[in-house]
Enzyme design. Structure first.
Site, short mmCIF file in Angstrom:
data_model
loop_
_atom_site.label_atom_id
_atom_site.label_comp_id
_atom_site.label_asym_id
_atom_site.label_seq_id
_atom_site.Cartn_x
_atom_site.Cartn_y
_atom_site.Cartn_z
CG ASP A 167 -1.90 1.17 1.20
OD1 ASP A 167 -2.72 1.22 0.27
OD2 ASP A 167 -1.83 2.04 2.09
CG HIS A 178 -7.20 6.14 5.70
ND1 HIS A 178 -7.52 5.70 4.44
CD2 HIS A 178 -8.38 6.33 6.35
CE1 HIS A 178 -8.83 5.64 4.32
NE2 HIS A 178 -9.37 6.00 5.45
CG ASP A 225 -4.79 1.21 4.86
OD1 ASP A 225 -5.48 1.12 5.90
OD2 ASP A 225 -4.78 2.21 4.14
CD GLU A 249 -1.81 5.94 3.24
OE1 GLU A 249 -2.43 6.97 2.88
OE2 GLU A 249 -2.35 4.84 3.44
#
Length: 233
Positions: free
Chosen positions: A21, A161, A166, A23
């Site tokens: 993942d 988040h 996540d 960000e």
């Protein structure tokens, strides 16, 4: 792994994979930058290793992005730039299948863009998007965000988040989706299947109106027209 051509999008379950993942500073892979990348390596569906690092984006992080992921300029000061972070991630992932939520239209595009920018190559790992699997195998749900699936399966959403949290949620969701794929519900059995490859047909919109398209596209380009009543011809 770096390659001359991108990997394939798969629509199945594999027991050995790396769920990852990102960000970012915003939602545009054309203009925004990565501020965190995390990953979990699984073998036989079980966690064997983790990877996570904050990333210095080389620019101020917008307030709106920080409000979502909690990552601030002070937190990334002294963190590696993405060229180093991506190098470390690709070494961690090797040639494993990558798994993530909404990665087909978001995360993979950042990886492709920056691999091209840094090294003139792309990321050759095959990948699986759990958002697309969830839409196909949980059609009864109205929303398929990662937190929606976590709520559906009774998985904690604490720390959502942030990239590593996540990944932890997504790994469990992927394993639960594998069971959905093994034991199809009545809703899924009623879903239209591609006669060419057996994958799910999804309703799509094109230049000449709506049509049924195979979920395996672009590997399988099967389509069917839709009648005015929405049924197959």
């Amino acid at each position: 792994m770096l390659s001359e051509k991108p990997g394939r999008k798969l629509n199945t379950y594999v027991p050995d994979y790396v769920v990852f993942d990102l960000e970012t500073t915003g939602v545009s892979y054309r203009f925004d930058e990565v501020v965190e990348i995390s990953a979990i390596k699984a073998a036989g569906g079980q966690v064997v290793d983790e990877f996570s690092t904050l990333v210095n984006p080389g620019r101020p992080i917008p307030y709106g992005a920080s409000a979502v992921n909690g990552i601030t300029d002070d937190m990334v000061e002294g963190s590696p730039f993405f060229e180093q972070a991506l190098t470390d991630f690709l070494e961690f992932a090797g040639d494993a299948v990558l798994v993530g939520h909404n990665i087909h239209t978001f995360d993979m595009k950042f990886l492709y863009r920056d691999a091209e920018r840094f090294w003139g190559k792309t990321v050759g790992n095959d990948y699986i998007d759990t958002l697309q699997l969830a839409r196909a195998y949980l059609p009864q749900l109205h929303h398929h965000k990662l937190v929606d699936l976590a709520d559906y399966y009774g998985i904690s959403t604490a720390g959502a988040h942030r990239a590593l949290n996540d990944c932890r949620m997504n790994l469990i969701v992927f394993e639960r989706l594998a069971k959905e794929m093994e034991h199809l519900s009545g809703d899924v059995k009623a879903v239209k299947k591609c006669p060419r490859c057996g994958n799910v047909l999804q309703k799509r919109s094109g230049r000449y109106g709506a049509f049924w398209g195979c979920m395996s596209y672009p590997e399988c380009k099967y389509t069917e027209n839709i009648r005015m009543d929405g049924k197959r011809p």
